[in-house]
Design an enzyme around this catalytic site. Structure first.
Site, PDB file in Angstrom:
ATOM      1  N   ASP A  34       4.477 -15.465   1.916  1.00  0.00           N
ATOM      2  CA  ASP A  34       4.113 -14.545   2.997  1.00  0.00           C
ATOM      3  C   ASP A  34       5.122 -14.708   4.127  1.00  0.00           C
ATOM      4  O   ASP A  34       5.239 -15.792   4.716  1.00  0.00           O
ATOM      5  CB  ASP A  34       2.695 -14.865   3.489  1.00  0.00           C
ATOM      6  CG  ASP A  34       2.142 -13.813   4.436  1.00  0.00           C
ATOM      7  OD1 ASP A  34       2.819 -12.790   4.650  1.00  0.00           O
ATOM      8  OD2 ASP A  34       1.034 -14.023   4.966  1.00  0.00           O
ATOM      9  N   ASP A 128       5.956  -7.713   2.777  1.00  0.00           N
ATOM     10  CA  ASP A 128       6.139  -9.073   3.260  1.00  0.00           C
ATOM     11  C   ASP A 128       5.388 -10.147   2.473  1.00  0.00           C
ATOM     12  O   ASP A 128       5.314 -11.296   2.914  1.00  0.00           O
ATOM     13  CB  ASP A 128       5.760  -9.169   4.741  1.00  0.00           C
ATOM     14  CG  ASP A 128       4.317  -8.770   5.005  1.00  0.00           C
ATOM     15  OD1 ASP A 128       3.686  -8.172   4.117  1.00  0.00           O
ATOM     16  OD2 ASP A 128       3.821  -9.052   6.110  1.00  0.00           O
ATOM     17  N   GLU A 129       4.834  -9.819   1.316  1.00  0.00           N
ATOM     18  CA  GLU A 129       4.176 -10.870   0.538  1.00  0.00           C
ATOM     19  C   GLU A 129       4.186 -10.542  -0.942  1.00  0.00           C
ATOM     20  O   GLU A 129       4.242  -9.383  -1.349  1.00  0.00           O
ATOM     21  CB  GLU A 129       2.743 -11.125   1.024  1.00  0.00           C
ATOM     22  CG  GLU A 129       1.800  -9.967   0.874  1.00  0.00           C
ATOM     23  CD  GLU A 129       0.378 -10.335   1.259  1.00  0.00           C
ATOM     24  OE1 GLU A 129      -0.061 -11.466   0.970  1.00  0.00           O
ATOM     25  OE2 GLU A 129      -0.309  -9.479   1.838  1.00  0.00           O
TER      26      GLU A 129
END
EC number: 2.7.7.7
Length: 476
Positions: A34, A128-129
């Site tokens: 993350d 983003d993850e």
């Protein structure tokens, strides 16, 4: 459990149990990465004067909503989904920026490339993850020591590839444990949960840490006296089914015992083809939005035909002025690759939404892909549709991309002063800080908003319309 921070392992506790629950893997081979305060971190990376300062990314207008806040802003109580007005009250000295999705997509692309170099099996969740299956990685073994070393190297490579962005990583025997682990030592942390310690980790935590426990479920559980995962674990399966239904209750019964057999789902082929664009100015004109959809539909059709595919489900994605995102879809009787039909359906779907306050992102996609086309199925219907004026659509798209305003955070270039970004604008004046990621903090100048020497500037190559989360993205 081993918790590894910025400089290596901090402490280790527990043991590897002899008995292993079938609901989790035998070894810690699922990794969750993350990126920390992603949008805000990209802005701080590219704007030297904002490093170490509070930054808020989101809607900058009166009805705007916070998308991401830097950790410096979070110290003042600012968080995502908060109104921008409230964020300004709590942290008036923060930099409030409108967002640069081309820069965020490019950073995400670099991260996903590093992850795919680590393992061929990854499951991106957002820009983003992502989950990474370490069983497919090149490791001598899957011990806590080996996966910890891999994760430290991975975080260093992400930082190098993205110009200094940090990521927090969790590793465990299941998706549940890996995801929770990545939240435990933010920012820039690493937590590895050894087999046998999953329930020790979960039991003290609030029940909302379990996937699927949102506000409504949490309230039902609270009325039943359930506040922590330990409380949830002590409920029988029959009682949970009575409270929440068979599927939801049964799932939570297993999750409370750290039983999560979900695999890392790697998409080996494109599941959809889509095009989307983000605009510097919120658009409200219905004719303009329809023209933009027509052009996007034509680009989707071009991609379908190049891939010799057709699709059955047409979808639109609309991000409104307040950063809320709405999607709508419709399913055709048979797969099609006809751009006029796709455009017609997309326009109808858009007409079902209230866009009167402004649209900042618009996208068209086709899913339910097939490698055949039902010839002429819609021939009569399509012929009744007027042809799209391509020259008009191109002109409208160009005007929309340029936008009509100078939003805070926008990258610009001046013929005399060089590159910089918009600090603020209004009443015919635009204030620019002239600096780049490679320079020291720069000077601030106020210029006429119609200064012919001032232009928008893109830090990344033109959008190639490939989702960085797609298996077809560059570097895969």
């Amino acid at each position: 459990m081993e918790q590894a921070g910025r400089t290596g392992p901090l402490w280790t506790a527990g043991r590897r149990g002899a008995w292993h629950d079938p609901g989790v893997r035998a070894e810690p081979t699922i990794l969750h990465l993350d990126l920390d305060a992603f949008y805000a971190a990209v802005e701080q990376r590219d704007k030297p004067s904002l490093r170490g300062r509070p930054v808020v990314v989101g809607g900058t207008g009166g009805r705007g909503v916070v998308a991401t806040a830097s950790y410096e802003a979070r110290a003042f109580g600012v968080h995502s989904a908060m109104s921008t007005a409230e964020a300004r009250r709590r942290c008036p000295n923060a930099a409030f920026l409108g967002g640069r999705f081309d820069a965020y997509r490019e950073a995400s692309r670099q991260v996903m490339r590093v992850l795919r170099e680590t393992s061929p099996v990854i499951e991106p969740l957002s820009l983003d993850e992502a989950y990474v299956d370490l069983e497919a990685a090149d490791l001598p073994d899957h011990s806590v020591a080996s996966v910890s070393a891999l994760a430290r190297d991975l975080r260093a490579r992400v930082a190098e590839a993205t110009g200094g962005l940090t990521a927090s990583v969790g590793i465990g025997t299941s998706k549940l444990v890996a995801k929770i682990g990545s939240d435990l030592d933010k920012p820039d942390g690493l937590v590895v949960v050894a087999p046998g310690l999953e329930q020790d980790l979960l039991r003290p935590m609030q029940v909302t840490v379990i996937p699927g426990v949102g506000p409504a479920t949490a309230e039902r559980l609270r009325r039943a006296g359930v506040h922590t995962v330990l409380d949830l674990e002590q409920l029988g399966e029959d009682e949970l089914v009575r409270l929440l239904g068979r599927a939801h209750g049964g799932s939570l019964f297993a999750m409370a015992r750290a039983q999560d057999p979900r695999p890392v789902e790697h998409a080996r082929g494109a599941k959809s083809i889509s095009v989307e664009d983000t605009y510097e100015t919120d658009h409200v004109d219905a004719g303009l939005l329809s023209a933009l959809l027509d052009r996007q539909s034509a680009k989707v059709t071009e991609r379908l035909r190049k891939a010799r595919l057709s699709g059955r489900t047409v979808s639109i994605k609309v991000r409104l002025h307040d950063f809320s995102t709405v999607s709508r879809s419709a399913t055709l009787p048979e797969p099609s690759d006809d751009g006029r039909l796709i455009a017609r359906v997309a326009r109808r779907l858009l007409g079902e939404l209230d866009t009167s306050a402004g649209v900042r992102l618009l996208g068209v996609g086709v899913s339910g892909l097939a490698d055949w086309i039902q010839e002429d199925l819609f021939a009569d219907e399509v012929q009744a549709e007027p042809e799209v004026d391509e020259a008009m659509a191109a002109a409208v798209f160009a005007a929309a991309s340029r936008g009509q305003g100078w939003s805070p955070g926008l990258d610009v270039e001046h013929d005399v002063h060089g590159r910089g970004w918009v600090w603020g604008a209004g009443r015919g004046v635009v204030t620019v800080r002239f600096e780049t990621a490679e320079t020291p903090p720069g000077r601030v100048l106020s210029l006429a908003a119609d200064d012919p020497a001032l232009h928008r500037f893109s830090l990344v190559p033109p959008e190639d319309d490939l989702d960085p989360l797609s298996p077809d993205a560059p570097g895969t």
